[in-house]
Design a protein around this motif. Structure first.
Motif, PDB file in Angstrom:
ATOM      1  N   ALA A 143       0.802  -1.223   0.000  1.00  0.00           N
ATOM      2  CA  ALA A 143       0.000   0.000   0.000  1.00  0.00           C
ATOM      3  C   ALA A 143       0.840   1.280   0.000  1.00  0.00           C
ATOM      4  CB  ALA A 143      -0.953   0.003   1.193  1.00  0.00           C
TER       5      ALA A 143
ATOM      6  N   GLU B 251       2.003   2.439  -3.408  1.00  0.00           N
ATOM      7  CA  GLU B 251       0.920   2.894  -4.284  1.00  0.00           C
ATOM      8  C   GLU B 251       0.323   4.207  -3.809  1.00  0.00           C
ATOM      9  OE1 GLU B 251       1.125   1.506  -7.012  1.00  0.00           O
ATOM     10  OE2 GLU B 251       2.283  -0.172  -6.240  1.00  0.00           O
TER      11      GLU B 251
ATOM     12  N   THR C 244      -4.556  -0.072  -8.501  1.00  0.00           N
ATOM     13  CA  THR C 244      -5.687  -0.749  -7.869  1.00  0.00           C
ATOM     14  C   THR C 244      -6.839   0.227  -7.695  1.00  0.00           C
ATOM     15  OG1 THR C 244      -6.309  -2.270  -6.088  1.00  0.00           O
ATOM     16  CG2 THR C 244      -5.075  -0.312  -5.437  1.00  0.00           C
ATOM     17  N   THR C 245      -8.007  -0.327  -7.481  1.00  0.00           N
ATOM     18  CA  THR C 245      -9.204   0.471  -7.227  1.00  0.00           C
ATOM     19  C   THR C 245      -9.800   0.059  -5.895  1.00  0.00           C
ATOM     20  OG1 THR C 245      -9.777   0.730  -9.568  1.00  0.00           O
ATOM     21  CG2 THR C 245     -11.561   0.940  -8.011  1.00  0.00           C
TER      22      THR C 245
ATOM     23  N   ILE D 193      -3.699   4.694  -6.679  1.00  0.00           N
ATOM     24  CA  ILE D 193      -4.929   4.075  -6.177  1.00  0.00           C
ATOM     25  C   ILE D 193      -6.108   4.900  -6.672  1.00  0.00           C
ATOM     26  CG2 ILE D 193      -6.259   3.396  -4.142  1.00  0.00           C
ATOM     27  CD1 ILE D 193      -3.580   3.210  -2.627  1.00  0.00           C
TER      28      ILE D 193
ATOM     29  N   THR E  21      -2.962   3.160 -13.108  1.00  0.00           N
ATOM     30  CA  THR E  21      -3.784   2.843 -11.932  1.00  0.00           C
ATOM     31  C   THR E  21      -3.443   1.430 -11.497  1.00  0.00           C
ATOM     32  OG1 THR E  21      -5.584   4.249 -12.730  1.00  0.00           O
ATOM     33  CG2 THR E  21      -6.128   2.650 -11.029  1.00  0.00           C
TER      34      THR E  21
ATOM     35  N   TYR F 299     -10.063   5.662  -6.270  1.00  0.00           N
ATOM     36  CA  TYR F 299     -11.156   5.556  -5.303  1.00  0.00           C
ATOM     37  C   TYR F 299     -12.463   5.785  -6.056  1.00  0.00           C
ATOM     38  CZ  TYR F 299      -7.441   6.025  -1.860  1.00  0.00           C
ATOM     39  OH  TYR F 299      -6.316   5.829  -1.114  1.00  0.00           O
TER      40      TYR F 299
END
Length: 91
Positions: free
Chosen positions: A29, A32, A70-71, A38, A68, A40
């Motif tokens: 985390a 990122e 992750t979402t 990340i 990107t 959102y």
């Protein structure tokens, strides 16, 4: 983006920083967050079918947008009940 949506995203960002990153709950985390990779996304619709469609849309976004990583799909309302949420996850 509405004020409520913006506030929900900011609260989630803060949660990620103050819990997930701070206590190293997810070892990936911090990088990122620092890279700002990340995404959102707030699910404003309360219907399971619409939420699942938004999840698919986010997966497509990840496939087509390499910057990107992750979402986080945020469900602020409509699935507060434990079994309601589990049913959604099960689908």
């Amino acid at each position: 983006m509405t004020t409520d949506t913006h506030q929900i995203i900011e609260q989630t960002r803060h949660w990620v920083q103050q819990l997930i990153v701070k206590y190293n709950i997810c070892p990936f985390a911090r990088r990122e967050v620092e890279r700002k990779s990340i995404r959102y996304s707030v699910a404003e619709n309360r219907k399971p079918q619409a939420v699942l469609q938004q999840l698919l849309d986010e997966a497509k976004h990840l496939d087509t947008t390499p910057e990107t990583e992750t979402t986080l799909l945020i469900l602020p309302s409509g699935f507060e009940g434990f079994y309601e949420f589990l049913n959604l996850v099960d689908v």
